[in-house]
Design a protein around this motif. Sequence first.
Motif, short mmCIF file in Angstrom:
data_model
loop_
_atom_site.label_atom_id
_atom_site.label_comp_id
_atom_site.label_asym_id
_atom_site.label_seq_id
_atom_site.Cartn_x
_atom_site.Cartn_y
_atom_site.Cartn_z
N ASN A 1 -11.14 8.64 22.00
CA ASN A 1 -10.94 8.29 20.59
C ASN A 1 -10.97 9.52 19.70
O ASN A 1 -10.19 9.62 18.76
CB ASN A 1 -12.05 7.33 20.13
N ASP B 1 -6.80 -1.62 12.50
CA ASP B 1 -7.83 -0.95 13.30
C ASP B 1 -9.21 -1.32 12.84
O ASP B 1 -10.13 -1.49 13.63
CB ASP B 1 -7.70 0.58 13.17
N THR C 1 0.51 -4.22 17.75
CA THR C 1 -0.70 -4.82 17.16
C THR C 1 -0.47 -6.31 16.90
O THR C 1 -1.35 -7.13 17.18
CB THR C 1 -1.04 -4.12 15.81
#
Length: 419
Positions: A196, A264, A394
């Motif tokens: 990340n 997110d 997404t």
Amino acid sequence: MKEQKIIHKQLIKNMFFNMVLFTIIFSAFSLLIFAQLNRYLYVPVDQEIKKSKSDYLKYVEVDSKDDEVILNFDKVNNPRITCIIRDEDGNVVNATSFGKNLQAYIKEINFSKKNLDQIYEVSVNSNYFYRGTCFEVELPDDEKVYVELLVNINSEKEMIDNFAKTLSVGTGIVILLSIFVSYGLAVKAMRPIVRNYKKQSEFIQNVSHELRTPLTIIHAKQEMLLQSPNSKIIDKSEDIALTLNETRRLSKMIKELMELARNDQEKIKLNKEKTDINSLIEETVLPYCDMAKLQKKEIKLKLECKKEIKVDRNRLKQLIIILLDNALKYTEENDSIEVESYNKDDKCFINVRDTGIGISDEGLKRVFERFYREDKARSRETGGTGLGLPIAYTIVSLHGGSIKMGHNKPKGTVVAVRI
Ligand code: ADP
């Protein structure tokens, strides 16, 4: 370099923490087992001692004729018990009932009246270990003898010693192993954080790069316009159009970035409702048919989804527009685009197929990465940002579905969605 150092430091910290934790847990566990063994191993011995004591007491007999106390201990038949009788001064009075070797050992056993009626441990020459008890027997004429009952516990001691040795070797091995395991666990725990971290810094670099390029173009064009203040707009229309194009692209990119950031951060709530996928596709695609005709391209529909599926209508429309927009962007004159739908059980499949320029194998693997564009120059011309497919991904993920891109045969690209 600094990031590497921080990550490394954290890795060592995690590893150390894991190791300490492992060591504490295993040591506590070992100590507990050891304490339990120590406690319960002697329980049967102690019971035997107590039982023997009551047995022996039964055989303290008084001869009714002579009013004499007889210690008729020969009747007690327990080979594990050694019975020592002492006078008030602690001298052994029944030494002759033992073999010569045993007599020597028995002399070595310390006698103390403090331990009367208690269970205690004694050792002889630190080689032989006994557990036992001692009690008083009153004789006529105010005389007393002390009867000591002992059980040899060498085998129990040996067992405990061996167990302690095994346990300490085991603890050592476990601590050594825990170094490797801790390192492995620390690396594993750090992996998503590192990933990340890298992704984030890569993303920030990409964003700044992507924002800087149009801004540089706009800035340069504006400066050029300022250098010729007397020119007519018509003479500079190309520059103005380019600036406008870049501003449009910038605001599109910012809008898309904000959407991705929102996806997110929060758990997006979908407004799902039962939807006829075929009519949703039809009403979304229809406005694009004229545009396609103008570009000399053909859009075909093959809509065979026979079930109503629960989806967020707006989001699904957005998904189809992204795929259709790409299909139009990456096709040439006389190419065709086909939007197909069908269902299998409760799942709906939507394929957007085109006979366009196609995509490389490397591109297929990376198209869902943010800012990935196979041909940046072409993408810039068509207003591409490299964020369309990540948004599509997404949307599909939020619906619990999957999206894949592949080669269309004989030519072009196909995007397959399962919802
Ligand atoms: P863009 O705004 O650049 O189109 P996307 O995320 O939608 O961004 O697409 C990423 C990249 O994937 C594109 O730049 C292009 O290289 C490739 N791509 C997407 N759709 C197609 C398609 N139908 N045919 C060929 N390449 C495509």
